[in-house]
Design a protein around this motif. Sequence first.
Motif, short mmCIF file in Angstrom:
data_model
loop_
_atom_site.label_atom_id
_atom_site.label_comp_id
_atom_site.label_asym_id
_atom_site.label_seq_id
_atom_site.Cartn_x
_atom_site.Cartn_y
_atom_site.Cartn_z
N VAL A 228 0.81 -1.22 0.00
CA VAL A 228 0.00 0.00 0.00
C VAL A 228 0.85 1.27 0.00
O VAL A 228 0.31 2.38 -0.02
CB VAL A 228 -0.97 0.03 1.20
CG1 VAL A 228 -2.02 -1.06 1.07
CG2 VAL A 228 -0.21 -0.12 2.52
N ASP A 229 2.17 1.11 0.00
CA ASP A 229 3.03 2.28 -0.19
C ASP A 229 3.09 2.67 -1.65
O ASP A 229 3.60 3.73 -1.98
CB ASP A 229 4.44 1.98 0.31
CG ASP A 229 5.08 0.79 -0.39
OD1 ASP A 229 4.36 -0.19 -0.68
OD2 ASP A 229 6.30 0.83 -0.65
N LYS A 234 -2.85 1.92 -3.16
CA LYS A 234 -3.45 2.87 -2.21
C LYS A 234 -4.74 3.46 -2.77
O LYS A 234 -5.78 3.46 -2.10
CB LYS A 234 -2.43 3.98 -1.91
CG LYS A 234 -2.91 4.99 -0.89
CD LYS A 234 -1.83 6.04 -0.63
CE LYS A 234 -0.58 5.41 -0.07
NZ LYS A 234 0.47 6.42 0.24
N TRP A 235 -4.71 3.97 -4.01
CA TRP A 235 -5.88 4.65 -4.56
C TRP A 235 -7.03 3.69 -4.86
O TRP A 235 -8.19 4.02 -4.61
CB TRP A 235 -5.48 5.43 -5.82
CG TRP A 235 -4.86 6.75 -5.50
CD1 TRP A 235 -3.70 6.97 -4.83
CD2 TRP A 235 -5.39 8.04 -5.81
NE1 TRP A 235 -3.46 8.32 -4.72
CE2 TRP A 235 -4.48 8.99 -5.31
CE3 TRP A 235 -6.53 8.47 -6.48
CZ2 TRP A 235 -4.68 10.36 -5.45
CZ3 TRP A 235 -6.72 9.84 -6.62
CH2 TRP A 235 -5.81 10.76 -6.11
N SER A 237 -7.61 0.86 -3.36
CA SER A 237 -8.15 0.43 -2.06
C SER A 237 -9.09 1.49 -1.51
O SER A 237 -10.18 1.17 -1.01
CB SER A 237 -7.02 0.16 -1.07
OG SER A 237 -6.24 -0.94 -1.47
N TRP A 238 -8.68 2.76 -1.57
CA TRP A 238 -9.57 3.84 -1.12
C TRP A 238 -10.86 3.86 -1.93
O TRP A 238 -11.94 4.09 -1.39
CB TRP A 238 -8.86 5.18 -1.27
CG TRP A 238 -7.86 5.46 -0.21
CD1 TRP A 238 -7.75 4.86 1.02
CD2 TRP A 238 -6.80 6.43 -0.26
NE1 TRP A 238 -6.69 5.39 1.72
CE2 TRP A 238 -6.09 6.35 0.96
CE3 TRP A 238 -6.39 7.33 -1.23
CZ2 TRP A 238 -5.00 7.16 1.23
CZ3 TRP A 238 -5.30 8.14 -0.95
CH2 TRP A 238 -4.61 8.05 0.27
N HIS A 243 -11.91 3.78 2.94
CA HIS A 243 -11.12 4.14 4.12
C HIS A 243 -11.90 3.89 5.40
O HIS A 243 -11.31 3.54 6.44
CB HIS A 243 -10.71 5.62 4.03
CG HIS A 243 -9.75 6.04 5.09
ND1 HIS A 243 -10.15 6.52 6.32
CD2 HIS A 243 -8.39 6.03 5.11
CE1 HIS A 243 -9.10 6.80 7.04
NE2 HIS A 243 -8.01 6.51 6.36
N LYS A 252 3.46 -2.67 5.16
CA LYS A 252 2.85 -2.38 3.86
C LYS A 252 1.52 -3.09 3.67
O LYS A 252 1.07 -3.29 2.54
CB LYS A 252 3.82 -2.77 2.74
CG LYS A 252 5.12 -2.00 2.77
CD LYS A 252 6.05 -2.44 1.65
CE LYS A 252 7.37 -1.70 1.73
NZ LYS A 252 8.30 -2.14 0.65
N TRP A 254 -2.65 -3.29 4.58
CA TRP A 254 -3.88 -2.69 5.07
C TRP A 254 -4.92 -3.78 5.20
O TRP A 254 -5.09 -4.62 4.30
CB TRP A 254 -4.40 -1.62 4.11
CG TRP A 254 -3.76 -0.27 4.29
CD1 TRP A 254 -2.89 0.10 5.27
CD2 TRP A 254 -3.95 0.87 3.46
NE1 TRP A 254 -2.52 1.42 5.10
CE2 TRP A 254 -3.15 1.92 4.00
CE3 TRP A 254 -4.69 1.13 2.32
CZ2 TRP A 254 -3.10 3.18 3.44
CZ3 TRP A 254 -4.65 2.39 1.76
CH2 TRP A 254 -3.86 3.41 2.31
#
Length: 276
Positions: A228-229, A234-235, A237-238, A243, A252, A254
């Motif tokens: 998730v770095d 990251k995007w 997943s959001w 979130h 790393k 989530w």
Amino acid sequence: MSSKRKLFFLLIFISSTFYIFNFLKIRITTTRSPSMRLAKIPRTPKYSPFVPHKLTNQATFQEEEPFTPKELDFLSNIITRNQNRNLLFFGLNPQFLPLAEATTGGSVIFLEDDAERIQRFRLRTTYRNVTVHMVRYNEVAGGAYELLRHGREEPDCGRKTSKFFGETRCRLALSCLPQEVYRRKWDVVVVDGPRGNWPDAPGRMAAIYTAAVIARMGSGTDVVVHDVDRMIEKWFSWEFLCHDNLVSAKGKLWNFRINGTFQSDGFCPVKKVQIM
């Protein structure tokens, strides 16, 4: 003119010529050498904002960073809360195999796009209740930005029309997986594949989206996303795991807890990040 005088002028002419030749040679070498050195340095290509921040070259594409002991303990705690659990892994990581072996009463499926890795697994290891399936990803990491826009604008990718059976226009939907993947209720889904560490390599956009939809078909699913770095993980997943559903993290990893429902206005209740 005497012969000695002629010889004297001849030596001066030869010396002058030799001096001028060496001077021009030095100038030419000095002028060309910087451009020759620069030619050996590859130009850095421009990629979309969603390219992972750790890019490897093609020669080391098969390499991957192992899980840390703390990350493995974190994942193990999620899996072993109940031994009779159904586990779905995107990516066949050898470090996951002992965790899969600990699940005695559930079903464990690995989805892997590397045929060589699947072959090594089948030749060298034997794990009960573990099935490995070959899967192909059509979308590369370098196209993640455009694919996120597609996921927001294409009705077939929406909460009411998300489906994997039959025809779909959603490029994020992995519609060619084994039917048991869609029909079974999964307790834990781990997204660690495909590798997605090169712009031309398959990215994890479809894996995260598919994990989000599958989790909402159950009654309570933990979805764990690795790396998730990196911006893609990251995007996306959001966007699809939300979130508000993030319950824990380590290194790393989530961990999202999905309760099996969609929000009335989409996957997530929060306002989407604007993309241009």
